[in-house]
Design an enzyme around this catalytic site. Structure first.
Site, PDB file in Angstrom:
ATOM      1  N   LYS A  71     -50.998  34.325  25.808  1.00 59.14           N
ATOM      2  CA  LYS A  71     -51.894  35.191  24.806  1.00 59.14           C
ATOM      3  C   LYS A  71     -52.727  36.261  25.290  1.00 59.14           C
ATOM      4  CE  LYS A  71     -52.065  31.931  20.954  1.00 59.14           C
ATOM      5  NZ  LYS A  71     -52.920  31.169  20.219  1.00 59.14           N
ATOM      6  N   ASP A 107     -54.961  34.199  14.455  1.00 59.72           N
ATOM      7  CA  ASP A 107     -55.352  32.970  14.780  1.00 59.72           C
ATOM      8  C   ASP A 107     -57.033  32.666  13.747  1.00 59.72           C
ATOM      9  OD1 ASP A 107     -53.433  31.807  16.018  1.00 59.72           O
ATOM     10  OD2 ASP A 107     -54.492  32.210  18.026  1.00 59.72           O
TER      11      ASP A 107
END
Ligand code: ATR
Length: 275
Positions: A71, A107
């Site tokens: 990420k 997220d």
């Protein structure tokens, strides 16, 4: 699922990806809306990440999701970052628009969506985060944007929590406390405790920190599925309500789906596919 000459590839880059439920969730949504997309899991080793990102352009993939451990590492290979990814310093979704790759992070907003779906209102309230890694930063950024009244970050390495606060430019809105088994932080006013730790919350029967004082908090574990952390068992012992991370998984996925396809996500279809 019918594969034709118009079908476009999407998928997940991570390592491991074998247990991921994202392929089931996204393919069910494509099928339901009869969209010409297919979603595959790709196990990408760290050294192969630059080549994998080039493949998005080379194969004209519509977009991909990015998971652990890429990420943060993926950022230098992208053309643009939107605000959410910049703030978190992490990307979980890449959209390919005619060869231009933009990184997003769904997220944090997925986390907030899951809370509002539960009817949980946190604006101007106090929240606590256990951990100061990548997931903690996405959750903290989203909570500060609400805004919450204040955020307490408990972490083993206090320095890492300080870095998180500095990166988010949070000033005096974030306070920091060491995560220790015998520490008793003042949690009386906390309405939410989020566990983002990458290790089991209970180690050899004992918990990582005492949360007894969080008497009116919802306990939220970012983990889900077959690898429980023991955090929700602890919530049960204390008689507090608890939720796992499956709602966040669903909602971050729904937002990624919309970014990649331009269509509203069929939430109930995706939820069913996750179960
Ligand atoms: P993620 O991307 O899932 O957030 P991460 O960035 O590796 O994962 O963050 C892991 C978190 O778990 C960190 O808060 C880490 O604490 P440190 O900053 O002190 O490393 C925490 N963690 C990892 N191992 C731990 C342990 N044995 N005890 C307590 N906390 C631990």
């Amino acid at each position: 699922m019918e594969i034709t000459g118009r079908t476009r590839l999407t998928g997940l880059f991570g390592d491991p990806v074998i247990h991921s439920r994202s392929p089931a969730m996204h393919n069910a949504a494509y099928l339901h809306l009869r969209l010409p997309f297919v979603y595959l899991p790709f196990r990408v080793a760290g050294a192969q990440l630059p080549a994998a990102v080039r493949a998005i352009r080379a194969l004209d993939m519509a977009g991909v999701n990015i998971t652990v451990p890429h990420k943060e590492a993926v950022i230098p290979y992208l053309d643009r970052l939107d605000e959410t990814a910049l703030r978190c310093g992490a990307v979980n979704t890449i959209v390919n628009r005619e060869g231009v790759l933009t990184g997003y992070n769904t997220d944090g907003l997925g986390f907030l969506d899951s809370l509002s779906e539960l009817g949980f209102e946190l604006r101007k309230k106090k929240a606590v985060i256990l951990g100061a890694g990548g997931s903690a930063r996405a959750v903290a950024a989203a909570l500060l944007d609400l805004p919450v009244k204040s955020l307490l970050v408990l972490n083993r390495t206090v320095e890492k929590a300080k870095e998180l606060a500095a990166a988010l430019g949070a000033g005096d809105k974030i306070s920091i406390f060491p995560l220790k088994a015998d520490a008793v932080p003042d949690l009386a006013e906390a309405e939410l405790v989020v566990n983002t730790l990458s290790v089991p919350f209970k180690q050899r029967g004992s918990r990582l920190v005492n949360l007894e004082q969080a008497k009116k908090a919802l306990f939220y574990d970012l983990r889900y599925g077959s690898m429980p952390s023991g955090f929700l068992d602890y919530a049960k012992e204390l008689g507090r309500p608890g939720v796992d991370g499956s709602g966040m998984l669903l909602h971050q996925g729904a937002r990624a789906f919309t970014l990649i396809t331009g269509r509203e996500a069929p939430l109930e279809v995706m939820r069913k596919a996750l179960l």
